[in-house]
Design an enzyme around this catalytic site. Structure first.
Site, PDB file in Angstrom:
ATOM      1  N   HIS A  84      -8.047  13.859   2.880  1.00  0.00           N
ATOM      2  CA  HIS A  84      -8.075  12.422   2.567  1.00  0.00           C
ATOM      3  C   HIS A  84      -8.069  12.236   1.059  1.00  0.00           C
ATOM      4  O   HIS A  84      -9.110  12.210   0.408  1.00  0.00           O
ATOM      5  CB  HIS A  84      -9.320  11.777   3.188  1.00  0.00           C
ATOM      6  CG  HIS A  84      -9.276  10.281   3.205  1.00  0.00           C
ATOM      7  ND1 HIS A  84      -9.358   9.554   4.371  1.00  0.00           N
ATOM      8  CD2 HIS A  84      -9.152   9.378   2.216  1.00  0.00           C
ATOM      9  CE1 HIS A  84      -9.289   8.256   4.097  1.00  0.00           C
ATOM     10  NE2 HIS A  84      -9.175   8.132   2.780  1.00  0.00           N
TER      11      HIS A  84
ATOM     12  N   ASP B  83      -2.042   7.330  -5.150  1.00  0.00           N
ATOM     13  CA  ASP B  83      -2.233   6.327  -6.197  1.00  0.00           C
ATOM     14  C   ASP B  83      -3.681   6.262  -6.667  1.00  0.00           C
ATOM     15  O   ASP B  83      -4.011   5.432  -7.517  1.00  0.00           O
ATOM     16  CB  ASP B  83      -1.754   4.947  -5.738  1.00  0.00           C
ATOM     17  CG  ASP B  83      -2.368   4.513  -4.421  1.00  0.00           C
ATOM     18  OD1 ASP B  83      -2.994   5.346  -3.753  1.00  0.00           O
ATOM     19  OD2 ASP B  83      -2.209   3.325  -4.052  1.00  0.00           O
TER      20      ASP B  83
ATOM     21  N   GLU C 130     -15.314   2.333   7.438  1.00  0.00           N
ATOM     22  CA  GLU C 130     -15.638   2.332   6.002  1.00  0.00           C
ATOM     23  C   GLU C 130     -16.121   0.942   5.608  1.00  0.00           C
ATOM     24  O   GLU C 130     -17.282   0.747   5.269  1.00  0.00           O
ATOM     25  CB  GLU C 130     -14.423   2.744   5.165  1.00  0.00           C
ATOM     26  CG  GLU C 130     -14.701   2.748   3.667  1.00  0.00           C
ATOM     27  CD  GLU C 130     -13.434   2.929   2.832  1.00  0.00           C
ATOM     28  OE1 GLU C 130     -13.569   3.302   1.652  1.00  0.00           O
ATOM     29  OE2 GLU C 130     -12.329   2.682   3.343  1.00  0.00           O
TER      30      GLU C 130
ATOM     31  N   GLY D  31      -5.905  -0.094   3.458  1.00  0.00           N
ATOM     32  CA  GLY D  31      -6.030  -1.448   2.936  1.00  0.00           C
ATOM     33  C   GLY D  31      -7.280  -2.109   3.484  1.00  0.00           C
ATOM     34  O   GLY D  31      -8.154  -1.462   4.063  1.00  0.00           O
TER      35      GLY D  31
END
Length: 372
Positions: free
Chosen positions: A25, A29, A216, A186
């Site tokens: 993971h 970016d 999360e 996102g």
């Protein structure tokens, strides 16, 4: 030029940085070098809050340490901003692989969202091809320096957008060109995996593996959606699965733990949790348990037998590396070399590699830890 690795040592003297590791993971970016951002920004006329590499790195860390995933994600406007050209994507991917190699990673899965890199006229396919070109150059660099590394792309769809099926088709189209899996990322709350059900149906029909960000910034319903709408083989973070675990400490000697149906399912199916300790602290993912690493449910999940893996999430924003995350966990929870080996074997078993390649990866990890 590869960033100089920092050696992290266990109390017994074992060098964590030199150990063979698996990274599952890690966002493309979120892993740029500050100096690279400065140079790429200058070439395209993008204004930055800082023009010194060290100062820019501090700015990213400060802005990311907000306790909010939404605020954390705003820093990506800059990193994606310098990744809108073929040259930018190739350079970032190449350096990304170099830095993983310097940190002892022998299998890395790089996730990124092609739809966020179309601002300068590139097509979706061109972005994937550019990133793959950079990956291959980086692999050559690591090998030429005497290292060993393999890399796969995880093509990601943004869960708040309406391009899920298109991105899923892109991922499958490039399964022979370095893409090994699919992800959605996102803003998690309010954008359940079920919104992309058509994409996940398509991936399932094409026998293409998925990992889904869940647990999360949202709780158990998000995890359920990842598993049953997204058919996720791994959970991106998944830390809030601990909400489905009841811990009753009657006294200093007796503690009783009860798993709910969801957490029991995840444990029994050996669905890997892509835990990212430093990032989870920064985004507030563990705020209900505390705000220090000792409060992270990582050790609870590990001791209960879940398939926990250790990850960086975004190395730039968290000023971290996989070796640093392992060192922090070892210091906090008194883990030794055998514990760190378990985390790497868990990651190898959960990787989106063919079975034979996973078995080879296990052998490499075992051999490397035996020599430590």
């Amino acid at each position: 030029m590869t960033s100089a690795p920092h050696d992290f040592l266990l109390p017994g003297g074992a060098n964590i940085t030199a150990l063979p590791k698996v990274s599952l993971h890690d966002h493309l970016d979120g892993g740029l070098r500050p100096q690279t951002i400065i140079e790429l920004a200058e070439s395209i006329g993008l204004d930055l809050p800082e023009t010194d590499g060290a100062a820019l790195g501090e700015w990213f860390a400060e802005k990311s340490d907000s306790g909010s995933l939404v605020e954390y994600l705003k820093t990506f406007d800059i990193t994606t901003g310098v990744m809108q050209t073929e040259e930018g994507l190739i350079r970032v991917a190449r350096e990304f692989v170099q830095d993983l190699g310097a940190d002892g990673v022998i299998w890395g899965e790089i996730r990124w969202a092609p739809e966020q890199h179309l601002g300068n006229g590139l097509t979706l396919d061109q972005t994937v091809e550019a990133v793959q070109a950079g990956i291959e150059e980086g692999i050559d660099d690591v090998r030429n320096a005497g290292g060993r590394i393999r890399i796969g792309q995880l093509v990601t769809a943004m869960r708040h957008a309406d391009r899920g099926l298109e991105i899923a088709e892109l991922a499958v189209r490039h399964r022979g060109n370095g893409v090994v899996g699919f992800d959605i990322a996102g803003a998690e709350a309010g954008f359940p995996a079920g919104n992309l059900r058509e994409a996940f149906d398509y991936l399932a029909r094409n026998f293409f593996p998925t990992t889904v960000h869940a647990g999360e910034a949202d709780g158990l319903e998000s995890i359920r959606g990842a598993l049953f709408d997204g058919r996720a083989l791994r959970l991106g973070h998944g830390v809030r699965l601990a909400e489905d675990i009841t811990v009753d400490r009657e006294d200093d000697e007796n503690t009783y733990v009860e798993l709910g149906r969801l957490s029991q399912w995840v444990k029994d199916r050996e669905i890997a949790l892509e835990l990212s300790p430093s990032s989870n602290l920064q985004t507030g993912a563990i705020e209900q348990w505390g705000d220090d690493l000792i409060d992270h449910p990582f050790d609870l999940l590990y001791q209960l037998g879940f398939r926990v893996t250790v990850n960086t999430d975004n190395r730039l924003m968290s000023r971290t590396s996989l070796s640093r995350e392992l060192a922090l966990l070892a210091e906090t929870f008194d883990y030794d070399l055998s514990d760190l080996e378990v985390f790497q074997l868990n990651a190898a078993a959960a990787s989106f590699l063919p079975l034979e390649d996973r078995e080879e990866l296990v052998d490499l990890i075992t051999d490397g830890f035996e020599r430590a």
